[in-house]
Motif scaffolding. Structure first.
Motif, PDB file in Angstrom:
ATOM      1  N   LYS A  78       0.813  -1.218   0.000  1.00 14.49           N
ATOM      2  CA  LYS A  78       0.000   0.000   0.000  1.00 14.49           C
ATOM      3  C   LYS A  78       0.848   1.271   0.000  1.00 14.49           C
ATOM      4  O   LYS A  78       0.310   2.372   0.045  1.00 14.49           O
ATOM      5  CB  LYS A  78      -0.919   0.013   1.225  1.00 14.49           C
ATOM      6  N   THR A  79       2.168   1.129  -0.028  1.00  9.78           N
ATOM      7  CA  THR A  79       3.051   2.290   0.087  1.00  9.78           C
ATOM      8  C   THR A  79       3.818   2.534  -1.206  1.00  9.78           C
ATOM      9  O   THR A  79       3.860   1.701  -2.108  1.00  9.78           O
ATOM     10  CB  THR A  79       4.078   2.090   1.215  1.00  9.78           C
ATOM     11  N   MET A  80       4.463   3.703  -1.268  1.00 11.83           N
ATOM     12  CA  MET A  80       5.272   4.073  -2.426  1.00 11.83           C
ATOM     13  C   MET A  80       6.553   3.256  -2.533  1.00 11.83           C
ATOM     14  O   MET A  80       7.237   3.301  -3.553  1.00 11.83           O
ATOM     15  CB  MET A  80       5.640   5.560  -2.348  1.00 11.83           C
ATOM     16  N   TYR A  81       6.896   2.510  -1.466  1.00 12.20           N
ATOM     17  CA  TYR A  81       8.152   1.758  -1.461  1.00 12.20           C
ATOM     18  C   TYR A  81       8.027   0.374  -2.075  1.00 12.20           C
ATOM     19  O   TYR A  81       9.040  -0.292  -2.311  1.00 12.20           O
ATOM     20  CB  TYR A  81       8.681   1.641  -0.024  1.00 12.20           C
ATOM     21  N   HIS A  82       6.792  -0.052  -2.317  1.00 10.50           N
ATOM     22  CA  HIS A  82       6.559  -1.392  -2.871  1.00 10.50           C
ATOM     23  C   HIS A  82       7.241  -1.528  -4.230  1.00 10.50           C
ATOM     24  O   HIS A  82       7.185  -0.633  -5.066  1.00 10.50           O
ATOM     25  CB  HIS A  82       5.061  -1.644  -3.016  1.00 10.50           C
TER      26      HIS A  82
END
Length: 317
Positions: free
Chosen positions: A163-167
């Motif tokens: 769910k995050t930009m780091y995925h």
């Protein structure tokens, strides 16, 4: 799933610990009736012979080789309710403690870091590290390897990071490994700038072995940082907190997660963990340079809420 998570020592994420020998299962079921006071000579439902090396599982004595499976069983059980568990254990303030823990480390302040967060399967410390570096210092290069022995916990962390930009970026990886013996091929010596472990080291069979591995994988100049439930200093406050811990937390485990035994173990594991000066000395014995053996400025640790939790740090020279 294995390739995406980049697991060390790949094995099925559905833990095989559920298929334990019958006598180990008996220990866990009997555990919910443990007394709220440690008995040094007591033994568990596991058959402990005189020549076996033993350790503690909460207030029970078990063979060393049994603890890993027993702890794995606990965290298989609580993985999906991990935040609820920590809310119960800390009266909800574990989130503030984790924020404080990461803020004191200032990831990104001196440029990008290569970090390892051990026993951090659900990724809450890793996410804080990456967010802090990005928001405070515009750092999008700091990376975190999240390491946990428990596949169910790693699943929760992977789900959170989707769910995050780091995925699907080089900033995050999830790896399954034992904190006491991380494979050299996957975790080379002198690799990381920062090693963090939050509310996890007390569940390991051998704390000294975990500390030795932390020292090995850190670069010279690297920082070891541990956030852990600890020993309350004020006797009156300690009495109140003990009453809360042994009366309320297992009940919450029953009501919120349908699992009293796991929560009972987690409370007992806190009481069995060494007090602050003793743990600080263990960190020094592993080779780390710390402050002096006292709390506060110039000391080896910082107490939170009068010692309900503590932050310990050390540097590898």
């Amino acid at each position: 799933m294995h390739r995406t998570l980049r697991l060390a020592n790949p094995r099925p994420l559905l833990s095989s610990a559920r298929a334990q020998p019958r006598h180990l299962v008996a220990v866990r079921h009997n555990h919910q009736n443990a007394s709220p006071a440690p008995a040094a000579s007591s033994s568990s439902g596991a058959n402990v012979s005189n020549d076996q090396r033993t350790t503690h599982f909460g207030f029970q004595t078990v063979p060393e080789e049994a603890k890993e499976s027993l702890v794995r069983n606990v965290f298989d059980s609580v993985a999906s309710s991990y935040d609820v568990m920590n809310d119960a254990m800390s009266m909800g303030v574990h989130r503030l403690w984790k924020d404080d823990f990461v803020a004191r480390l200032k990831p990104g302040a001196r440029g990008p870091l290569r970090c390892i967060d051990v026993a951090g399967g659900t990724g809450d410390i890793a996410l804080r590290i990456l967010d802090f570096a990005r928001e405070k210092y515009a750092d999008r290069e700091t990376s975190v390897d999240v390491v946990d022995i428990n596949g169910e916990m790693l699943k929760e962390g992977f789900k959170r990071f989707k769910k995050t930009m780091y995925h699907n970026t080089p900033q995050i990886a999830f790896k399954e490994a034992n904190a006491q013996a991380m494979p050299e091929a996957e975790f080379p010596s002198n690799t990381y700038d920062l090693y963090t472990i939050a509310f996890g080291i007390r569940n390991c069979t051998s704390v000294p072995d975990v500390l030795k591995e932390a020292y090995r994988v850190l670069k010279p100049g690297g920082t070891f940082a541990c956030l852990e439930f600890s020993r309350v200093n004020n006797p009156l406050f300690r009495s109140i907190y003990d009453q809360y811990s042994f009366s309320v937390i297992p009940l919450l485990g029953t009501l919120l997660a349908g699992d009293r035994a796991s929560y009972q173990y987690l409370v007992e594991s806190i009481r069995r963990f060494p007090p602050q000066p003793e743990f600080a000395k263990m960190i020094q014995d592993a080779g780390f340079v710390t402050g002096e053996l006292h709390e506060g400025k110039g000391g080896a640790w910082i107490d939170l809420w009068d010692g309900i939790a503590s932050i310990h740090t050390g540097v590898k020279l």
